[in-house]
Design an enzyme around this catalytic site. Sequence first.
Site, PDB file in Angstrom:
ATOM      1  N   HIS A 143       0.813  -1.214   0.000  1.00 28.65           N
ATOM      2  CA  HIS A 143       0.000   0.000   0.000  1.00 28.65           C
ATOM      3  C   HIS A 143       0.850   1.268   0.000  1.00 28.65           C
ATOM      4  O   HIS A 143       0.371   2.335  -0.373  1.00 28.65           O
ATOM      5  CB  HIS A 143      -0.983  -0.004   1.175  1.00 28.65           C
ATOM      6  CG  HIS A 143      -0.390   0.364   2.496  1.00 28.65           C
ATOM      7  ND1 HIS A 143      -0.006  -0.567   3.432  1.00 28.65           N
ATOM      8  CD2 HIS A 143      -0.118   1.576   3.059  1.00 28.65           C
ATOM      9  CE1 HIS A 143       0.463   0.040   4.504  1.00 28.65           C
ATOM     10  NE2 HIS A 143       0.420   1.345   4.300  1.00 28.65           N
ATOM     11  N   ASP A 181       0.277  -7.546   1.620  1.00 23.01           N
ATOM     12  CA  ASP A 181       0.665  -6.141   1.772  1.00 23.01           C
ATOM     13  C   ASP A 181       2.183  -5.980   1.778  1.00 23.01           C
ATOM     14  O   ASP A 181       2.744  -5.221   2.557  1.00 23.01           O
ATOM     15  CB  ASP A 181       0.069  -5.520   3.041  1.00 23.01           C
ATOM     16  CG  ASP A 181       0.112  -3.992   3.007  1.00 23.01           C
ATOM     17  OD1 ASP A 181       0.205  -3.425   1.909  1.00 23.01           O
ATOM     18  OD2 ASP A 181       0.084  -3.366   4.083  1.00 23.01           O
ATOM     19  N   SER A 206       4.714   2.785   7.979  1.00 22.03           N
ATOM     20  CA  SER A 206       4.390   1.644   7.131  1.00 22.03           C
ATOM     21  C   SER A 206       5.581   1.264   6.260  1.00 22.03           C
ATOM     22  O   SER A 206       6.169   2.109   5.589  1.00 22.03           O
ATOM     23  CB  SER A 206       3.187   1.965   6.238  1.00 22.03           C
ATOM     24  OG  SER A 206       2.007   2.016   6.989  1.00 22.03           O
TER      25      SER A 206
END
Length: 302
Positions: A47, A77, A158
Amino acid sequence: MDELDSYSRTVAAVAAEITGKVAAVRVGRGSGSAVVTGEGVLVTNAHVVGDASRGRADFADGTQAEFVVAGTDQLSDLAVLRARRSADLPEPVRLGDADSLVVGQLVVAVGNPLGLAGSVTAGVVSALGRSLPTRSGRAARVVEDVIQTDAPLNPGNSGGALADHRARVVGINTAVAGIGLGLAVPVNATTRRILAALLEDGRVRRAYLGVVGTPAPVPADIARRYGRKDGLRLVEVISGSPAAKAGLRPGDLVLDVGRRQVHDAQGVQSQLFADAIGRPLPVTVLRNGAMVDVVAVPTELS
């Protein structure tokens, strides 16, 4: 005081080992973090990369490296980046095994939250085996077996590293779940297989079975008889799926898949890669107190 000093020394040692190997990445209008995992190779979240094909990695010491996106996998992911020149990257981190983690264990998160390079936070493993809803285009998917931690995470973390007390990376930070909660994709045998496929082919081919389950205990009499403590309780069997065609039902307690013991969703997913597509897959379940054997034929996950 001695305990605090010991804790501080551990966190400081992990930070010193990991920080220089985690980059801030910029891809188009997006940004996040990435971890150097091999010669010329970085790992981040799918993402974070989105639809981008290239970007730039900035390290805490001022080093910069241009990269191309080697491959992304929405279901885990995860994304793999390849530096245009491997000499631009620092030495890779040491990868650990998240399957050995226990709740309450110390973990250290390293990333670039809010654009603040080389930020370090510490906490513990709060829970294991969490599920993280995600989307791939219009399709809703779930990232299984996620690590939950109370090490503070913020936007920009992230793709960063979650490391154990020995500075081994055991997770790739993927989301902020709420105040005081963060989630990370585990680094384990399945993850390594995914990363290898992304490096080699740019994508991950998976087999599709069509079940949703949750870990559940085996009834005491069955546990005594077969030496099994738990399995995977099916809460949903997708209509028309290979699992449904094989006769699996909601409420079944899956004990074995491919003649291997299953305790959670990870145990099923670890067998659903390209080599399982179109091949008979034996499944043993406990149903109404009786053992039931079925054979499913997984299709390719689109």
